[in-house]
Structures are given as C-alpha cells and as structure tokens.
Scaffold this motif. Sequence first.
Motif, short mmCIF file in Angstrom:
data_model
loop_
_atom_site.label_atom_id
_atom_site.label_comp_id
_atom_site.label_asym_id
_atom_site.label_seq_id
_atom_site.Cartn_x
_atom_site.Cartn_y
_atom_site.Cartn_z
N ARG A 14 0.81 -1.22 0.00
CA ARG A 14 0.00 0.00 0.00
C ARG A 14 0.84 1.26 0.00
O ARG A 14 0.33 2.36 -0.23
CB ARG A 14 -0.92 0.03 1.23
N SER A 15 2.13 1.13 0.30
CA SER A 15 2.97 2.30 0.48
C SER A 15 3.76 2.62 -0.78
O SER A 15 4.42 1.75 -1.35
CB SER A 15 3.96 2.07 1.64
N ALA A 16 3.72 3.88 -1.21
CA ALA A 16 4.54 4.32 -2.33
C ALA A 16 5.98 4.48 -1.87
O ALA A 16 6.28 4.50 -0.67
CB ALA A 16 4.01 5.64 -2.87
N ASP A 17 6.90 4.60 -2.84
CA ASP A 17 8.29 4.81 -2.47
C ASP A 17 8.45 6.21 -1.87
O ASP A 17 7.65 7.10 -2.11
CB ASP A 17 9.19 4.67 -3.71
N THR A 18 9.49 6.39 -1.08
CA THR A 18 9.72 7.69 -0.44
C THR A 18 10.38 8.65 -1.42
O THR A 18 11.09 8.25 -2.34
CB THR A 18 10.60 7.52 0.81
N HIS A 19 10.15 9.95 -1.20
CA HIS A 19 10.60 10.97 -2.14
C HIS A 19 12.11 11.21 -2.05
O HIS A 19 12.72 11.00 -1.00
CB HIS A 19 9.88 12.29 -1.86
N ASN A 157 13.42 -4.37 -2.64
CA ASN A 157 12.86 -3.09 -2.19
C ASN A 157 13.50 -2.57 -0.91
O ASN A 157 12.85 -1.94 -0.08
CB ASN A 157 11.34 -3.19 -2.00
N SER A 162 16.21 1.29 -3.69
CA SER A 162 15.34 2.41 -3.97
C SER A 162 16.13 3.65 -4.37
O SER A 162 15.79 4.35 -5.33
CB SER A 162 14.47 2.71 -2.73
N GLN A 166 15.91 5.49 -8.07
CA GLN A 166 15.41 6.86 -8.18
C GLN A 166 16.45 7.82 -8.79
O GLN A 166 16.10 8.86 -9.33
CB GLN A 166 14.97 7.38 -6.81
#
Length: 348
Positions: A14-19, A157, A162, A166
Amino acid sequence: MDEAIRRVEADANRSADTHLHVFPLPAEWGIDLYLKDESVHPTGSLKHRLARSLFLYGLANGWIREGVTVVEASSGSTAVSEAYFARLLGLPFVAVMPASTSPEKIALIEFHGGRCHLVTDPTAVYGEAHRIARETGGHFLDQFTFAERATDWRGNNNIAESVFNQMALERHPVPSWIVVGAGTGGTSATIGRYARYRRYATSLAVVDPENSAFFDSWVDDDPTRTTGRASRIEGIGRPRCEPSFIPAVIDRMIQVPDAASIAAMRLLAEVTGLRAGGSTGTNLWGALSVIAGMRAAGQVGSVVTLLCDGGERYAHTYYNDEWVVGEGLDLAPYTETMRRFLATGEWR
C-alpha cells in the motif's frame, strides 16, 4: 503465520516509495545533493523499513506467534514503527526506552497501542528488554543484533535499491557518496553491501554524534569500545558498538558535534522548508563536509543522504531554544560555517 505475513506485506504494497528531494547547491559546482525523505512512511521515519523487516524475520523464524508479547529496546522511532506493526497483527508491544526519550515519541508509541517502559540508565535497556520478554514468554525483537540480517541487502525493495533506482535519470545517476548515520548499523550495512554487490562506484560515509562508540570503534578496529553515555541525537549513536554495525563496508566516518547536527537540521528547514529531526541534521552536516572535500579535489558528482524523520517529534527539544541553551549548545558557529559554504564554497 500466513495471515500475519500477508498483513505485513500488504502494508508494504500500500505504500509508495519515499521521495528524493534536491537540496539547492550552486549549479556551477557540478555537484548535486539529494535527501531521501523517509518521514513519509506510515509511521513517519526510516525505522518503518526496519520494523517491517524485523517482524517478517521473527515470523519466518517462528519466534513471533499468535498472542506473543513483542518487546524492543529503543530510543523511540523504531519502537513507534514496531508498535504499529504489533497492532496490525493484534499483538501486545512493550518498548524499553531511556527516560530522556522525547514526549512526542512516547505519545506516538502509545497512540499505536504500545506500552512504554522507561529506564534511567540508557545502558540498562538491553537487560530490561530481555527480562520482560522472558517473564511474559514474549519475543525480544533486538534491533541492534538483527538489523543487518533481517533486511535483504541484495535487493527486494530495500533502501539502497530504492536510492539507485530513483537516481537513474539524474545527471550524475551513480552517487559518488551516500551519507548515513548509524543507530543499529543496519542501514549502513545494507547500503554498503548493496553498492558492492551491484558494483557501483559509490563510497559510503557514516556520521556519528557525540557520546557514540561507533567512530572510535571504526578508527581503532575495536568492537569492544563503549562510552557509557546515551547519544543526545535520537535514533543514531550508541554507547556501545552494536552487533549489526559492519565497519568493513564503510569508507569514511565523520564525527559530528551535536550543535552542528541541530544547526544543520534548522538550516534544512530554512533553506528547503523541510522540518526534520536531529539525525537528519547529522546527515546533512556530513554530506556538506563530503561535498567540500569533493570541491577541494575538483570532483563533480552526486551525494545522497537521508531525511530520517519529521521535526514535529522534536518541538520540545531540538526546535526549542530554551532546551538548546539548557544543553549548553552554541549553534551559531556551525550555522555560519554552512551559510558561508553555500554562499562562497568555503568550508571552515
């Protein structure tokens, strides 16, 4: 157990990746600085990743079962995240913490259904956690031992994977340096191993606050080093060298005065509007120090560090001028160093 693992994995799904935020530096330097914002996790900090890994590790090993009391020794953010996952699984949770832990973090743990057991001696948290787990027939998560092995450092992940994903479209996609602090040592172990495993030309710098044993342990190659004192910067620094701290994957360590950490944390808010905690300030001071070294060597590239948690947890401490004065900290020289550096490129 099947249902418990499904719930934990569903939370991740449910959680998107962090910015990944850009910290503004003069364009002519040819150096880019990024902060990976871990405060956007459901429990507001980098420790959400660790808590998820520790629960999955405990479940897969058969240590966490239905009805078992889960216990942790934590200075705050890890316990907040673990309380969240314990409630997700319907399990009682006890956090053993130093009495100096910020009231905001205590309130967050209790909000997620956890119980806080405070001790006056920071070095007593380990023994108390073992005692409570033994007397309740529970499981001691023991983040300081299992952080480096509970996380799959090859990928799946994790935070290192990540970061590199990114960075793929940036002008310097492979970071010259990644700068992180050490609490358990699990994050630095994951990033250092992953960079080597994937053969990235990325160096790892670890920053360490006052009263922490990690820096001297790394310099002297002595895992028995202790200080007997708690770190003033919550979430990083330890009075002993923890089992999850893997010194061989670290290329450089930087000691950071606590006043520099708090000054950098406040400067981050001033420059970007992002309010973070003290450990993020430690990271930022270290990252700027690394960038100063790159400039002196005529290098260009990118540097990545972490925004570990939000500043709302520290309204009564790091953002409180009376608290800063009461701790005998003078932020002005460090603030001036950073402002001069950003304006002129001179690091002094």
